[in-house]
Scaffold this motif. Structure first.
Motif, PDB file in Angstrom:
ATOM      1  N   THR A 265       0.850  -1.196   0.000  1.00  0.00           N
ATOM      2  CA  THR A 265       0.000   0.000   0.000  1.00  0.00           C
ATOM      3  C   THR A 265       0.879   1.236   0.000  1.00  0.00           C
ATOM      4  O   THR A 265       2.061   1.175   0.320  1.00  0.00           O
ATOM      5  N   ALA A 266       0.273   2.374  -0.360  1.00  0.00           N
ATOM      6  CA  ALA A 266       1.017   3.634  -0.385  1.00  0.00           C
ATOM      7  C   ALA A 266       0.123   4.759   0.106  1.00  0.00           C
ATOM      8  O   ALA A 266      -1.086   4.762  -0.140  1.00  0.00           O
ATOM      9  N   THR A 267       0.746   5.729   0.784  1.00  0.00           N
ATOM     10  CA  THR A 267       0.047   6.937   1.203  1.00  0.00           C
ATOM     11  C   THR A 267       0.874   8.131   0.765  1.00  0.00           C
ATOM     12  O   THR A 267       2.095   8.042   0.643  1.00  0.00           O
ATOM     13  N   PHE A 268       0.182   9.240   0.521  1.00  0.00           N
ATOM     14  CA  PHE A 268       0.872  10.468   0.105  1.00  0.00           C
ATOM     15  C   PHE A 268       0.250  11.631   0.857  1.00  0.00           C
ATOM     16  O   PHE A 268      -0.954  11.870   0.757  1.00  0.00           O
ATOM     17  N   ARG A 269       1.074  12.333   1.640  1.00  0.00           N
ATOM     18  CA  ARG A 269       0.559  13.447   2.434  1.00  0.00           C
ATOM     19  C   ARG A 269       1.640  14.510   2.560  1.00  0.00           C
ATOM     20  O   ARG A 269       2.775  14.209   2.937  1.00  0.00           O
ATOM     21  N   LYS A 270       1.278  15.735   2.242  1.00  0.00           N
ATOM     22  CA  LYS A 270       2.165  16.895   2.373  1.00  0.00           C
ATOM     23  C   LYS A 270       3.521  16.676   1.690  1.00  0.00           C
ATOM     24  O   LYS A 270       4.571  16.994   2.228  1.00  0.00           O
ATOM     25  N   GLY A 271       3.493  16.106   0.502  1.00  0.00           N
ATOM     26  CA  GLY A 271       4.716  15.934  -0.275  1.00  0.00           C
ATOM     27  C   GLY A 271       5.577  14.758   0.131  1.00  0.00           C
ATOM     28  O   GLY A 271       6.701  14.617  -0.343  1.00  0.00           O
ATOM     29  N   VAL A 272       5.074  13.893   1.004  1.00  0.00           N
ATOM     30  CA  VAL A 272       5.846  12.731   1.448  1.00  0.00           C
ATOM     31  C   VAL A 272       5.089  11.465   1.062  1.00  0.00           C
ATOM     32  O   VAL A 272       3.942  11.270   1.454  1.00  0.00           O
ATOM     33  N   LEU A 273       5.744  10.609   0.284  1.00  0.00           N
ATOM     34  CA  LEU A 273       5.176   9.336  -0.140  1.00  0.00           C
ATOM     35  C   LEU A 273       5.698   8.236   0.782  1.00  0.00           C
ATOM     36  O   LEU A 273       6.912   8.154   1.028  1.00  0.00           O
ATOM     37  N   ARG A 274       4.790   7.401   1.282  1.00  0.00           N
ATOM     38  CA  ARG A 274       5.173   6.249   2.095  1.00  0.00           C
ATOM     39  C   ARG A 274       4.610   4.992   1.437  1.00  0.00           C
ATOM     40  O   ARG A 274       3.406   4.905   1.222  1.00  0.00           O
ATOM     41  N   VAL A 275       5.497   4.065   1.132  1.00  0.00           N
ATOM     42  CA  VAL A 275       5.101   2.787   0.544  1.00  0.00           C
ATOM     43  C   VAL A 275       5.319   1.717   1.613  1.00  0.00           C
ATOM     44  O   VAL A 275       6.441   1.533   2.090  1.00  0.00           O
ATOM     45  N   HIS A 276       4.245   1.035   1.979  1.00  0.00           N
ATOM     46  CA  HIS A 276       4.288  -0.001   3.011  1.00  0.00           C
ATOM     47  C   HIS A 276       4.299  -1.367   2.329  1.00  0.00           C
ATOM     48  O   HIS A 276       3.380  -1.698   1.578  1.00  0.00           O
ATOM     49  N   VAL A 277       5.353  -2.136   2.597  1.00  0.00           N
ATOM     50  CA  VAL A 277       5.527  -3.455   1.994  1.00  0.00           C
ATOM     51  C   VAL A 277       5.514  -4.489   3.120  1.00  0.00           C
ATOM     52  O   VAL A 277       6.529  -4.675   3.799  1.00  0.00           O
ATOM     53  N   PRO A 278       4.379  -5.148   3.336  1.00  0.00           N
ATOM     54  CA  PRO A 278       4.305  -6.126   4.427  1.00  0.00           C
ATOM     55  C   PRO A 278       5.170  -7.354   4.155  1.00  0.00           C
ATOM     56  O   PRO A 278       5.323  -7.779   3.012  1.00  0.00           O
ATOM     57  N   LYS A 279       5.711  -7.882   5.234  1.00  0.00           N
ATOM     58  CA  LYS A 279       6.474  -9.128   5.118  1.00  0.00           C
ATOM     59  C   LYS A 279       5.496 -10.296   5.072  1.00  0.00           C
ATOM     60  O   LYS A 279       4.434 -10.268   5.683  1.00  0.00           O
ATOM     61  N   ALA A 280       5.875 -11.327   4.343  1.00  0.00           N
ATOM     62  CA  ALA A 280       5.071 -12.550   4.297  1.00  0.00           C
ATOM     63  C   ALA A 280       5.169 -13.237   5.663  1.00  0.00           C
ATOM     64  O   ALA A 280       6.199 -13.126   6.340  1.00  0.00           O
ATOM     65  N   PRO A 281       4.120 -13.919   6.082  1.00  0.00           N
ATOM     66  CA  PRO A 281       4.132 -14.548   7.410  1.00  0.00           C
ATOM     67  C   PRO A 281       5.330 -15.477   7.631  1.00  0.00           C
ATOM     68  O   PRO A 281       5.893 -15.512   8.710  1.00  0.00           O
ATOM     69  N   GLU A 282       5.745 -16.201   6.594  1.00  0.00           N
ATOM     70  CA  GLU A 282       6.860 -17.140   6.761  1.00  0.00           C
ATOM     71  C   GLU A 282       8.203 -16.444   6.970  1.00  0.00           C
ATOM     72  O   GLU A 282       9.160 -17.041   7.423  1.00  0.00           O
ATOM     73  N   SER A 283       8.296 -15.148   6.664  1.00  0.00           N
ATOM     74  CA  SER A 283       9.569 -14.441   6.826  1.00  0.00           C
ATOM     75  C   SER A 283       9.730 -13.820   8.204  1.00  0.00           C
ATOM     76  O   SER A 283      10.815 -13.361   8.549  1.00  0.00           O
ATOM     77  N   LYS A 284       8.674 -13.792   8.983  1.00  0.00           N
ATOM     78  CA  LYS A 284       8.728 -13.129  10.286  1.00  0.00           C
ATOM     79  C   LYS A 284       9.454 -13.946  11.337  1.00  0.00           C
ATOM     80  O   LYS A 284       9.847 -13.426  12.364  1.00  0.00           O
ATOM     81  N   GLY A 285       9.639 -15.205  11.105  1.00  0.00           N
ATOM     82  CA  GLY A 285      10.317 -16.057  12.074  1.00  0.00           C
ATOM     83  C   GLY A 285       9.384 -16.459  13.199  1.00  0.00           C
ATOM     84  O   GLY A 285       8.328 -15.853  13.403  1.00  0.00           O
TER      85      GLY A 285
END
Length: 149
Positions: free
Chosen positions: A120-140
């Motif tokens: 997902t991505a959000t954009f507010r006040k000139g700042v873009l944030r892209v959120h990339v969730p980890k897959a459950p198997e990578s969390k340990g």
């Protein structure tokens, strides 16, 4: 978790265009379009990792949601955008011009252990944030040791 950054620009340019001491020559070559345009610029991007996700944060002042595109293909996340060049009239003359305008593109190779469908991505006040969730198997996880009899 490793992320590979691919710099934008012309990789085939001769060494003297990349050399900081030869920047005037690089600018001259870029302005003449012999080795690619210097109109491309690279926004600052921070990459953070938490237990659950990777977060890419980019400073994009002057952009809107409509002028930014985010793509994900074959494990590569690409952020690109474009703003229009400001042109002055006959009466305008710049004494200093540091604000970057035009087109940019940034690409990052993400690990295979991310949930590509949940980016997902959000954009507010000139700042873009892209959120990339980890897959459950990578969390340990912690593995319980059982005693055998």
């Amino acid at each position: 978790m490793a992320i590979t950054y691919f710099p934008s620009g012309n990789r085939l340019a001769p060494w003297w265009i990349r050399d900081p001491l030869a920047r005037p020559l690089g600018r001259l070559a870029g302005e003449s379009r012999l080795f690619g345009s210097t109109a491309r610029w690279t926004p600052a991007v921070d990459v953070e990792e938490t237990g659950d996700e990777l977060v890419l944060t980019a400073d994009l002042p002057g952009f809107t949601e409509d002028t930014i595109e985010i793509g994900f293909e074959n494990g590569v996340l690409t952020i690109r955008g474009e703003t229009e060049e400001r042109t002055g009239g006959q009466e305008r003359r710049y004494h200093l011009r540091e604000r970057r305008l035009g087109r940019f593109e940034r690409s990052f190779t993400l690990p295979r252990t991310v949930s590509a469908d949940a980016i997902t991505a959000t954009f507010r006040k000139g700042v873009l944030r892209v959120h990339v969730p980890k897959a459950p198997e990578s969390k340990g996880r912690t593995i319980q040791i059982r005693t055998t009899s």
